[in-house]
Design a protein around this motif. Structure first.
Motif, PDB file in Angstrom:
ATOM      1  N   THR A  87      37.126  -2.506  43.972  1.00 51.37           N
ATOM      2  CA  THR A  87      36.493  -2.321  42.602  1.00 51.37           C
ATOM      3  C   THR A  87      35.640  -1.168  42.866  1.00 51.37           C
ATOM      4  OG1 THR A  87      37.194  -3.898  42.040  1.00 51.37           O
ATOM      5  CG2 THR A  87      35.222  -2.921  40.977  1.00 51.37           C
ATOM      6  N   THR A 112      30.936   0.439  38.944  1.00 51.87           N
ATOM      7  CA  THR A 112      30.953  -0.416  37.279  1.00 51.87           C
ATOM      8  C   THR A 112      29.171  -0.554  37.145  1.00 51.87           C
ATOM      9  OG1 THR A 112      30.681  -2.550  36.309  1.00 51.87           O
ATOM     10  CG2 THR A 112      29.702  -3.553  38.820  1.00 51.87           C
ATOM     11  N   ASN A 140      26.125  -5.880  31.840  1.00 48.27           N
ATOM     12  CA  ASN A 140      26.949  -5.507  30.820  1.00 48.27           C
ATOM     13  C   ASN A 140      25.805  -4.872  29.659  1.00 48.27           C
ATOM     14  OD1 ASN A 140      25.743  -8.312  30.817  1.00 48.27           O
ATOM     15  ND2 ASN A 140      26.433  -8.857  28.732  1.00 48.27           N
ATOM     16  N   ALA A 150      26.469  -1.178  29.478  1.00 45.12           N
ATOM     17  CA  ALA A 150      27.499  -0.788  29.835  1.00 45.12           C
ATOM     18  C   ALA A 150      27.903   1.234  28.291  1.00 45.12           C
ATOM     19  CB  ALA A 150      28.888  -1.414  28.464  1.00 45.12           C
ATOM     20  N   TRP A 203      38.619   4.423  32.491  1.00 49.66           N
ATOM     21  CA  TRP A 203      39.074   2.396  32.416  1.00 49.66           C
ATOM     22  C   TRP A 203      40.141   2.394  32.921  1.00 49.66           C
ATOM     23  CZ3 TRP A 203      36.847  -2.035  31.778  1.00 49.66           C
ATOM     24  CH2 TRP A 203      38.080  -3.239  31.048  1.00 49.66           C
ATOM     25  N   LEU A 249      36.911   1.027  36.894  1.00 45.10           N
ATOM     26  CA  LEU A 249      35.782   0.425  36.298  1.00 45.10           C
ATOM     27  C   LEU A 249      36.169  -0.999  36.822  1.00 45.10           C
ATOM     28  CD1 LEU A 249      35.234   2.327  33.198  1.00 45.10           C
ATOM     29  CD2 LEU A 249      33.912   2.424  35.313  1.00 45.10           C
ATOM     30  N   ALA A 250      35.365  -2.443  37.503  1.00 45.27           N
ATOM     31  CA  ALA A 250      35.152  -3.430  37.428  1.00 45.27           C
ATOM     32  C   ALA A 250      35.882  -3.897  36.232  1.00 45.27           C
ATOM     33  CB  ALA A 250      34.166  -4.398  37.419  1.00 45.27           C
ATOM     34  N   TYR A 290      33.088  -5.061  33.451  1.00 45.07           N
ATOM     35  CA  TYR A 290      32.436  -4.593  33.192  1.00 45.07           C
ATOM     36  C   TYR A 290      31.703  -4.421  32.091  1.00 45.07           C
ATOM     37  CZ  TYR A 290      31.120   0.471  31.666  1.00 45.07           C
ATOM     38  OH  TYR A 290      29.564   1.360  31.542  1.00 45.07           O
ATOM     39  N   THR A 335      26.577  -8.750  38.955  1.00 43.40           N
ATOM     40  CA  THR A 335      27.371  -7.420  39.450  1.00 43.40           C
ATOM     41  C   THR A 335      27.068  -7.635  41.186  1.00 43.40           C
ATOM     42  OG1 THR A 335      27.650  -6.916  37.526  1.00 43.40           O
ATOM     43  CG2 THR A 335      26.946  -5.438  39.584  1.00 43.40           C
ATOM     44  N   VAL A 369      28.001   0.844  42.372  1.00 41.62           N
ATOM     45  CA  VAL A 369      27.246   0.145  41.032  1.00 41.62           C
ATOM     46  C   VAL A 369      26.505   1.295  40.695  1.00 41.62           C
ATOM     47  CG1 VAL A 369      25.585  -1.287  42.396  1.00 41.62           C
ATOM     48  CG2 VAL A 369      26.008  -1.877  40.242  1.00 41.62           C
TER      49      VAL A 369
END
Length: 467
Positions: free
Chosen positions: A226, A229, A233, A236, A282, A287-288, A291, A299, A311
């Motif tokens: 991945t 991120t 959240n 974000a 995205w 992105l994870a 996310y 994370t 990260v």
């Protein structure tokens, strides 16, 4: 204490917390012999390169006693004891209060005129506290010697951090003779922490440009990891805000357009470009998948387990990763490059502040403590500040930690994004709607770019009408 500050403190939510203390009083322990007290005072004064009369309490050389209130867990009793051991002419009473109770307690103490001598605050309260006369003007102290005595206190801070700090006071209070009513404690920047082993295995290097960063993300994804991120959240909206700082900077800062007077709107092409760039990340799978749902623990585990290569994270959130990383894992950080080729700026700045009460009875002792709190000595020796980004010039934490924190220092080199640049964080309602509803639905294709922008504009128009 005016009603406005009480309403403010009770109505807002603080991100960290602690509270206590009233104005200082004389220490109740028996006074030391006069010769010993004089020796302690002279020794302390010599160490700080300040005059002895500035560190001696008024009452015949007795110890000064101050109260300190902190909402930050990284400021603790051990730190107070280190200060008292080095400054035997001062006694510190310390209290920590959790974030859920800080606002109410501060309001109660302010109402009773019993604020502690030194206390923690944040940018959301800072200007109102200045206006209400709660904070001591530190401009003379800032021009005097630092705790180590090798330069002016003000000159120990990274210039961009002080510029950010002064702009907060300017924007909230207008023109004033002094903007030094507090000092920044730790510098909040965001940088990309990455797994060097993954980079080395794939032959990657730290990106200096946005294209190079995107190329790295592609290589990482193609290798089965991945790519990226944010720390959790609730962060974000970080990437869109950093993209807007690039794409909208000319209109807002050069042309002088403003969202407040509708010369700039959410329908502007530059705003759409930032959101489109975010969606491209995205759509490319950079992105994870979690996310918008992962908390900071999730994370961290993804990163430590080798699933996540990069990260975007603040320095005060790296301690768990650093303390639990396997010995085979080598970590480093870099500043996220500017997407439009402009010097990259960081989110954050001087959000955490320490100030001296305007009513303190021990101003010299309070200032000396504050100088210690924000000193290289404290940031290089306190265990709780091990991973903290101090915002000071010349802090040396050793080769390994210097490498880890290098990206955070570089992230501040270009300065800081204004708190309300593209004002999705103008209010809690707008911020939460944007982060929790509009962004995820836009990335998933459930709503269009035009819908996101028009809904943001509607909410912002409503916000302006309520002002």
């Amino acid at each position: 204490m005016k009603k406005r500050i009480l309403t403010l403190m009770l109505g807002l939510t603080m991100t960290v917390s602690a509270m206590a203390g009233c104005s200082s009083s004389a220490d109740s322990t028996e006074a030391a012999p006069a010769e010993e007290k004089a020796g302690n005072t002279q020794e302390t004064a010599a160490k700080e390169n300040i005059s002895a009369d500035k560190v001696t309490a008024d009452a015949g050389g007795e110890k000064a006693s101050i109260r300190v209130l902190s909402a930050m867990q990284i400021v603790d009793e051990e730190m107070m004891q280190e200060f008292m051991d080095a400054n035997p002419d001062i006694t510190v009473e310390f209290e920590y209060v959790d974030s859920g109770n800080y606002s109410a307690k501060f309001a109660a103490l302010a109402s009773a005129n019993e604020l502690p001598d030194v206390f923690w605050t944040q940018t959301g309260y800072y200007c109102d506290q200045i206006k209400e006369g709660l904070l001591m003007d530190l401009s003379d102290a800032m021009a005097s010697n630092s705790y180590e005595g090798d330069k002016a206190w003000k000159d120990t801070f990274i210039p961009n951090l002080l510029t950010n700090f002064e702009n907060i006071a300017l924007s909230g209070c207008g023109e004033m003779e002094s903007y030094d009513y507090g000092v920044p404690f730790t510098m909040t920047t965001v940088a990309v922490m990455y797994d060097k082993k993954i980079y080395d295995d794939l032959g990657l290097s730290e990106p200096e440009t946005w294209d190079a960063f995107m190329d790295n993300c592609k290589a990482v994804k193609d290798a089965g990891y991945t790519p990226l991120t944010v720390q959790s959240n609730v962060c974000a909206d970080w990437i869109p805000r950093l993209l807007w700082d690039q794409y909208c900077r000319d209109e807002i800062e050069v042309q002088g357009l403003s969202f407040a007077d509708k010369g700039m709107t959410f329908e502007a092409e530059s705003v759409k470009k930032g959101l489109s760039q975010f969606k491209e990340m995205w759509d490319e799978g950079y992105l994870a998948e979690n996310y918008f749902t992962a908390d900071i623990d999730t994370t961290a585990q993804m990163f430590l387990q080798g699933e996540l290569a990069q990260v975007l994270i603040a320095p005060d959130k790296i301690s768990y990763i650093m303390d639990n990383a396997p010995e085979t894992m080598e970590l480093a950080t870099f500043a996220l490059p500017g997407a439009a080729g402009l010097p990259s700026r960081s989110l954050g700045g001087s959000s955490n502040i320490f100030a001296v009460s305007a009513d303190t009875k021990e101003p010299e002792a309070a200032v000396r403590f504050l100088k210690y709190l924000t000193s290289r000595t404290n940031f290089e020796t306190a265990e709780t500040l091990k991973y903290s980004n101090s915002g000071l010039e010349g802090v040396d934490k050793g080769e390994e930690l210097n490498q880890i924190l290098a990206g955070y220092a570089k992230a501040a080199d270009g300065g800081f994004c204004p708190d309300v640049f593209v004002p999705t964080n103008a209010s809690t309602e707008i911020s939460s709607q944007f982060r929790d509803d509009l962004l995820p639905n836009y990335l998933l294709g459930d709503i269009s770019l035009e819908d996101v922008c028009s809904r943001l504009q509607e909410m912002y128009d409503s916000y302006l009408e309520d002002l």
